[in-house]
Design a protein around this motif. Structure first.
Motif, PDB file in Angstrom:
ATOM      1  N   VAL A 213       0.848  -1.199   0.000  1.00  0.00           N
ATOM      2  CA  VAL A 213       0.000   0.000   0.000  1.00  0.00           C
ATOM      3  C   VAL A 213       0.882   1.247   0.000  1.00  0.00           C
ATOM      4  O   VAL A 213       0.588   2.229  -0.686  1.00  0.00           O
ATOM      5  CB  VAL A 213      -0.959  -0.011   1.209  1.00  0.00           C
ATOM      6  N   GLY A 214       1.984   1.192   0.763  1.00  0.00           N
ATOM      7  CA  GLY A 214       2.901   2.337   0.818  1.00  0.00           C
ATOM      8  C   GLY A 214       3.455   2.694  -0.542  1.00  0.00           C
ATOM      9  O   GLY A 214       3.679   3.863  -0.855  1.00  0.00           O
ATOM     10  N   THR A 215       3.657   1.676  -1.377  1.00  0.00           N
ATOM     11  CA  THR A 215       4.239   1.952  -2.692  1.00  0.00           C
ATOM     12  C   THR A 215       3.181   2.268  -3.738  1.00  0.00           C
ATOM     13  O   THR A 215       3.408   3.039  -4.655  1.00  0.00           O
ATOM     14  CB  THR A 215       5.130   0.772  -3.163  1.00  0.00           C
ATOM     15  N   THR A 216       1.967   1.691  -3.585  1.00  0.00           N
ATOM     16  CA  THR A 216       0.946   1.890  -4.629  1.00  0.00           C
ATOM     17  C   THR A 216       0.068   3.101  -4.333  1.00  0.00           C
ATOM     18  O   THR A 216      -0.299   3.847  -5.229  1.00  0.00           O
ATOM     19  CB  THR A 216       0.060   0.628  -4.764  1.00  0.00           C
ATOM     20  N   MET A 217      -0.278   3.289  -3.054  1.00  0.00           N
ATOM     21  CA  MET A 217      -1.043   4.490  -2.672  1.00  0.00           C
ATOM     22  C   MET A 217      -0.053   5.498  -2.088  1.00  0.00           C
ATOM     23  O   MET A 217      -0.087   5.815  -0.905  1.00  0.00           O
ATOM     24  CB  MET A 217      -2.102   4.137  -1.632  1.00  0.00           C
ATOM     25  N   ALA A 218       0.835   5.986  -2.919  1.00  0.00           N
ATOM     26  CA  ALA A 218       1.887   6.882  -2.422  1.00  0.00           C
ATOM     27  C   ALA A 218       1.335   8.293  -2.245  1.00  0.00           C
ATOM     28  O   ALA A 218       0.841   8.896  -3.196  1.00  0.00           O
ATOM     29  CB  ALA A 218       3.045   6.886  -3.409  1.00  0.00           C
ATOM     30  N   SER A 219       1.417   8.811  -1.002  1.00  0.00           N
ATOM     31  CA  SER A 219       0.897  10.163  -0.706  1.00  0.00           C
ATOM     32  C   SER A 219       1.480  11.206  -1.646  1.00  0.00           C
ATOM     33  O   SER A 219       0.802  12.153  -2.055  1.00  0.00           O
ATOM     34  CB  SER A 219       1.251  10.546   0.734  1.00  0.00           C
ATOM     35  N   ALA A 220       2.759  11.021  -1.975  1.00  0.00           N
ATOM     36  CA  ALA A 220       3.440  11.985  -2.862  1.00  0.00           C
ATOM     37  C   ALA A 220       2.716  12.123  -4.192  1.00  0.00           C
ATOM     38  O   ALA A 220       2.630  13.215  -4.762  1.00  0.00           O
ATOM     39  CB  ALA A 220       4.869  11.514  -3.104  1.00  0.00           C
ATOM     40  N   THR A 221       2.156  11.026  -4.690  1.00  0.00           N
ATOM     41  CA  THR A 221       1.464  11.031  -5.984  1.00  0.00           C
ATOM     42  C   THR A 221       0.280  11.980  -5.958  1.00  0.00           C
ATOM     43  O   THR A 221       0.052  12.738  -6.893  1.00  0.00           O
ATOM     44  CB  THR A 221       0.951   9.603  -6.311  1.00  0.00           C
ATOM     45  N   PHE A 222      -0.494  11.960  -4.852  1.00  0.00           N
ATOM     46  CA  PHE A 222      -1.705  12.781  -4.797  1.00  0.00           C
ATOM     47  C   PHE A 222      -1.375  14.235  -4.499  1.00  0.00           C
ATOM     48  O   PHE A 222      -1.912  15.140  -5.125  1.00  0.00           O
ATOM     49  CB  PHE A 222      -2.679  12.247  -3.734  1.00  0.00           C
ATOM     50  N   LEU A 223      -0.477  14.439  -3.525  1.00  0.00           N
ATOM     51  CA  LEU A 223      -0.163  15.807  -3.128  1.00  0.00           C
ATOM     52  C   LEU A 223       0.469  16.609  -4.261  1.00  0.00           C
ATOM     53  O   LEU A 223       0.255  17.804  -4.392  1.00  0.00           O
ATOM     54  CB  LEU A 223       0.794  15.800  -1.936  1.00  0.00           C
ATOM     55  N   SER A 224       1.276  15.908  -5.090  1.00  0.00           N
ATOM     56  CA  SER A 224       1.952  16.627  -6.168  1.00  0.00           C
ATOM     57  C   SER A 224       1.037  16.826  -7.379  1.00  0.00           C
ATOM     58  O   SER A 224       1.360  17.576  -8.288  1.00  0.00           O
ATOM     59  CB  SER A 224       3.199  15.854  -6.602  1.00  0.00           C
TER      60      SER A 224
END
Length: 423
Positions: A213-224
């Motif tokens: 989950v840490g790699t697939t739902m990466a917070s960085a992806t959404f915030l950026s």
């Protein structure tokens, strides 16, 4: 005539690939060596049993990319700046998110650089016998050359330049793994069984679910996402395009990740072999398909690693620019200093000769803990009519957002248990 048709078809495919929007960054962030490592280790240990985790992660990722992208287009604001401006404890929340994500991504960068350098060493060692006694030196020198090259590229780059390089790496990666799948496939029944939710009750099972989950739902992806949407030059007129881009990115992440897991399950699980070192990843394909398969597989894993270095180096300056609500200025002194520090951090793993696979999986687990905050923040924002200028967030999007929050909380709890068992 046939040649002309083939040419025009090829042109169309190239146009589709190059026309891909900010979603390409989502793939760059998501499918790096971290993702490849997690998928391979999971496939080798648990067959296709964790496919359900991958499916849910990608589904929720699509919803979150869509929500953050829409927020950016409708308000014209970036995400962390929005948190700081509109939420009661927004300033503290934004700083906590910056620290948490930067820690996770820089750790990940250490693993990525370690794995990429090891892959290059293994390719060289196959061809030059004399190198086997100089593994540490070769890996370290390779790591320095890679990170210096990327740092110099960062200093000349603009958004479109990064996007084009990522498109090349992501395409190579996808093709390499699909080719590998041609040599080894899992049983179709195992793929169907993998969609039934269960956590493997074995040492390391919880850790891998959290890493997944840490790699697939990466917070960085959404915030950026709002920043990349802005970088693409999209406005409120591009809402429909933004929606399609989010869906395409989520589908591609699921497909490429699923293929990697399937290759690993087909090559390793049925043979009773597990992955503990970088070379284990490819050696298993050799009996089936010879040296070529090893090269194709390594090429895919290397492309995955290199496609992640840019986004990982960009993340801290991106989040800080987001917090300050400025555009990401790649020529600023702030940008150069932060990315230089990130490059030094990346070299810690190779310098100490650490096992990059362990570093990689641990760093993915750390990514999970910021996730609930990132989801909660956007739920509050997109449901505030004043902030969203009377734009109403749909029922299905809200169901998706609340379901993803519940999922993230369960996985974070699971991650805490996994880390206490590990240490």
């Amino acid at each position: 005539m046939e040649a002309t048709t083939n040419k025009s078809l090829l042109k169309k495919i190239i146009a589709i690939i190059l026309g891909f929007g900010p979603g390409i960054f989502a793939i760059g962030y998501t499918i790096g060596t971290g993702s490849v490592t997690s998928m391979i280790v999971a496939g080798s240990k648990f067959n296709m049993d964790l496919l359900w985790v991958l499916f849910l992660s990608c589904l929720f990722s699509g919803v979150l990319m869509f929500a953050y992208g829409n927020y950016g287009l409708i308000t014209g604001e970036t995400a962390l700046y929005g948190f700081k401006k509109h939420l009661k404890f927004g300033k503290a929340l934004a700083i906590l998110i910056i620290v948490g994500i930067t820690f996770g991504q820089w750790n990940s960068l250490m693993g990525i650089l370690g794995i990429s350098s090891n892959i290059i060493y293994e390719i060289l060692a196959i061809n030059f016998d004399g190198l086997s006694g100089f593994k540490y030196q070769t890996v370290l020198i390779t790591a320095i050359v890679i990170i210096v090259t990327f740092y110099l590229l960062m200093l000349v780059g603009k958004y479109t330049f990064f996007e084009k390089i990522l498109v090349i790496f992501v395409t190579l990666m996808g093709l390499s793994f699909v080719l590998s799948l041609y040599f080894v496939q899992p049983l179709p029944l195992d793929v169907i069984k993998g969609l039934i939710p269960k956590i493997p009750d074995v040492p390391g099972g919880k850790m891998l679910v959290a890493a997944f989950v840490g790699t697939t739902m990466a917070s960085a992806t959404f915030l950026s996402r709002p920043l990349f949407v802005k970088g693409k030059g999209w406005t409120i007129k591009n809402l429909d395009q933004q929606k399609k881009d989010s869906i395409t990115a989520a589908i591609l992440i699921f497909t490429i990740s699923g293929v990697i897991m399937a290759v690993s399950a087909g090559a390793l699980y049925y043979e009773g072999k597990e992955v503990t070192h970088v070379l284990d990843m490819a050696n298993t394909l050799e009996p089936v398909a010879g040296k070529w398969a090893v090269t194709i597989f390594f090429f895919g894993a290397l492309s995955a690693g290199l496609s992640s270095i840019f986004p990982c180096l960009l993340i801290a300056p991106l989040l800080i620019a987001d917090y300050q609500s400025g555009d990401l200025d790649t020529n600023s002194k702030q940008f150069r200093i932060i990315t230089f520090i990130a490059c030094l951090v990346a070299l810690i793993g190779p310098a100490f000769g650490a096992n990059p696979i362990e570093i990689q999986i641990l760093s993915q687990v750390f990514n999970v803990f910021v996730l609930p905050l990132v989801i909660l923040g956007i739920i509050i924002m997109v449901n505030n009519k004043k902030i969203m200028k009377n734009y109403k967030t749909g029922l299905f999007v809200n169901i998706g957002l609340f379901a993803s929050l519940l999922f993230a909380c369960i996985i974070s709890y699971n991650g805490i248990i996994a880390l206490t068992e590990y240490f």
